[in-house]
Design an enzyme around this catalytic site. Structure first.
Site, PDB file in Angstrom:
ATOM      1  NE  ARG A 241      -4.307  -1.336  -0.025  1.00  0.00           N
ATOM      2  CZ  ARG A 241      -4.432  -2.348  -0.857  1.00  0.00           C
ATOM      3  NH1 ARG A 241      -3.440  -2.680  -1.663  1.00  0.00           N
ATOM      4  NH2 ARG A 241      -5.555  -3.049  -0.890  1.00  0.00           N
ATOM      5  CD  GLU A 270      -2.312   3.464  -6.242  1.00  0.00           C
ATOM      6  OE1 GLU A 270      -3.306   2.842  -6.671  1.00  0.00           O
ATOM      7  OE2 GLU A 270      -1.397   2.923  -5.608  1.00  0.00           O
ATOM      8  CG  HIS A 289      -2.496  -0.588  -7.200  1.00  0.00           C
ATOM      9  ND1 HIS A 289      -3.063   0.192  -6.235  1.00  0.00           N
ATOM     10  CD2 HIS A 289      -2.588  -1.877  -6.737  1.00  0.00           C
ATOM     11  CE1 HIS A 289      -3.482  -0.576  -5.237  1.00  0.00           C
ATOM     12  NE2 HIS A 289      -3.206  -1.831  -5.521  1.00  0.00           N
TER      13      HIS A 289
END
Length: 338
Positions: A241, A270, A289
């Site tokens: 994370r 993000e 990601h």
């Protein structure tokens, strides 16, 4: 007919094609699935009044206000491992089962972390960028080091850390250490890994790879003080994370030579803004990601999303390891936890 809603369909981790596949499969199981994208708790509340189950492909804001405003809600199903956007205590108090998918993509995460590490060790992106810019950077860049001469430090020794251990310890002969206050070495007799304190991890590791959840305890644990304790030749890898790392402190550490490299799949914000100093820094390798992404992981994800919700709603049964808010007294009467 049960009612279920995907509340963040545009997040990007589950394709619309696969969401529609789930919709068709749920229909066979007496579950009507709506596919929506809500940006705020208020939108979730307004759009989910009839929902027995909410599905989150990413990190939808399932806060106390949401849980207390949806009296019919019985199940929250995350399509992944992280549950940091769900108020687990409020879910427990309101009798809502919060389900997640531990282990669904551990191999993919480890492989991706390995790719980031080897990319940085071997200057792969540095050479690639040079060729694309018309530069032949033959044998330039940081002199590559052999993994067998390095120490890999694992922050967290959970699911994805173990296959990464196997890749580097068994594959390259890399020394492996780990910092995880929640595990004991005697529980892992088959792993040749030294468990150390967090400060020792920072001081001794040539490579630090993060494999921990985002919690109040871990948020920004890799901060300015942490980077100052790391080797100047070290790298940090994050496939967990973004907010485990203080991103401003990381930029400063790279620019001031406190550490040498960073391989990042996740970020504080993000998508990563194009103006971020990380984007133009040759000491970084950045991916979007996607460490979880893989054929086996996708199959696991869809299978679990289908079977867990069906099992709870239609069969009043759930496997304990998939419950994120353990100890909850479910709204579903006579729910069996196995």
């Amino acid at each position: 007919m049960w009612n279920a809603v995907i509340v963040d369909s545009d997040y990007g981790s589950v394709s619309k094609e696969k969401q529609n596949y789930l919709k068709a499969e749920y229909e066979k199981r007496n579950i009507s699935l709506r596919i929506e994208h809500f940006n705020t708790p208020e939108e979730i509340i307004a759009g989910c009044q009839d929902a027995d189950a909410i599905l989150g492909t990413g990190n939808p804001p399932i806060r106390r206000k949401v849980l207390e405003s949806l009296p019919k809600l019985k199940v929250i199903q995350r399509f992944g491992i992280g549950v940091n956007s769900i108020d687990l205590e409020a879910a427990k108090e309101t009798g809502v089962l919060a389900l997640y998918m531990p282990g669904f993509c551990v191999d993919e995460l480890a492989i991706h972390a390995s790719a980031l590490i080897l990319n940085l060790l071997r200057n792969v992106s540095y050479y690639d960028r040079g060729i694309r810019q018309g530069e032949w950077r033959k044998a330039q860049g940081v002199v590559p080091r052999n993994p067998k001469d390095l120490t890999l430090g694992l922050y967290g020794f959970g699911g994805s850390a173990k296959p990464l251990y196997n890749i580097f310890r068994q594959g390259f002969g890399t020394k492996v250490i780990a910092a995880d206050p929640y595990v004991k070495k005697e529980l892992f007799p088959d792993y040749d890994v030294d468990f150390v304190s967090f400060d020792e991890l920072l001081e001794k590791s040539d490579i630090i790879s993060i494999h921990a959840p985002l919690t109040p305890e871990t948020r920004y644990i890799f901060n300015k003080e942490a980077f100052k304790k790391m080797k100047k030749s070290s790298m940090i890898i994050n496939i967990s994370r973004g907010e485990l790392i203080d991103q401003n402190a990381l930029v400063e550490a790279l620019e001031e030579g406190e550490i040498q490299f960073a391989g990042l799949d996740v970020f504080e914000k993000e998508p990563l803004p194009v103006e971020s100093p990380l984007v133009g820094n040759d000491q970084t390798v950045l991916t979007c990601h996607s460490a979880f992404y893989g054929d086996n992981a996708q199959n696991n994800q869809l299978t679990l999303a289908l079977e867990l919700v069906d099992s709870v709603l239609n069969h009043k049964m759930v496997v304990d390891k998939y419950i994120a808010n353990s100890g909850v007294t479910s709204k579903i009467e006579n729910l069996e936890v196995v």
